[in-house]
Scaffold this active site. Structure first.
Site: not given
Length: 290
Positions: A113, A40, A150
């Site tokens: 995300k 990331e 994540c």
């Protein structure tokens, strides 16, 4: 499908970070990798330890400099690359975005995300608008990639929706580590939970899973904490949650893993979770709290 994973210790010098990634992507390709997954926000230090408006200068458009750079790398080595970028969509509108680059250098698709944390040392809500791409796998020449990022790891709904929409595998670029004040016991619990929940996502959906984390210590520029020691521990799991490959907790590392998509088909025949879902009884999951 041979998949390369690159776990890197990042420096303040972004050019150096990218040069080292380029070298490692080449090494993965030389080893037969068809897909390479990066960690990331791999271009820079993890800047979300503080809230600083000047750091929005790190963001870039997509398409932009990084997609062009990694597009060239993808073409040179004939690999698909999962990148993770700080996207400037418009003034005042920024995302934490995974851009998947095809072998020909084109952008195969984006995932922005969806779940954004806001915890001490992880002030991501200051920087990132929650994604609006939905949970849609990205189709590439090597397969249909269920790319998440994540914090999305902790939400089984995200992995399930990727599976229901035809993902061949789950992919998580990641930046997670320990804050300096955590006890050793707490550190072990956190790392075990992180891997366990992702292995559960693999099992529940009968899919292989790739999770690539950064490694090494990064200081807190504000000096208010001891910074974050990213714990590495990148891994690849099979569709029954079995660990196929696991990298170091402390060192930079790469690996090439042969992922067998046919095994997912067999596992789903043995464990037909998708068949037995009670979709007629799941309406309450749409409530914040029941």
């Amino acid at each position: 499908m041979k998949t390369g994973i690159i776990q890197q210790r990042n420096l303040a010098d972004m050019d150096e970070n990218i040069l080292r990634l380029e070298q490692k992507i080449g090494e993965c390709a030389a080893g037969g990798a068809e897909l390479v997954v990066l960690q990331e926000l791999h271009n820079s230090l993890y800047f979300c330890q503080t809230e600083d408006t000047d750091l929005f200068d790190l963001a870039e458009t997509i398409p932009g400099p990084s997609t062009e750079r990694f597009g060239g790398i993808a073409r040179r080595y004939g690999v698909v690359i999962v990148t993770s970028l700080f996207e400037k969509r418009a003034s005042g509108l920024y995302h934490n975005t995974a851009a998947v680059i095809e072998k020909d250098g084109s952008v195969a698709g984006l995932y922005r995300k969806m779940h954004i944390p806001d915890d001490p040392a992880y002030y991501e809500k200051f920087y990132f608008t929650p994604g609006d791409t939905g949970f849609n796998p990205i189709r590439t020449s090597v397969g249909c990639l269920g790319v998440l990022v994540c914090w999305d790891q902790w939400f089984p709904e995200a992995a399930r929706l990727m599976a229901l929409k035809g993902a061949d595998m789950l992919v998580y670029p990641t930046a997670i580590g320990w804050e300096s004040s955590d006890s050793d016991d707490e550190k072990r619990r956190q790392q075990a939970a992180w891997q366990t929940v992702q292995r559960g996502n693999a099992v529940a959906n009968g899919l292989p899973l790739v999770s690539v984390n950064r490694v090494g210590h990064e200081i807190d520029p504000s000096g208010q904490t001891g910074g974050i020691r990213f714990w590495g521990h990148s891994f690849v799991a099979g569709p029954q949650g079995e660990i196929i490959t696991q990298l170091s907790d402390t060192e930079e590392d790469t690996a090439i893993v042969d992922i067998d998509f046919k095994r997912s088909e067999q596992v789903r025949r043995w464990w037909p979770f998708l068949r037995d879902r009670r979709i007629d009884e799941y309406g309450e999951i749409m409530k914040r709290f029941c």
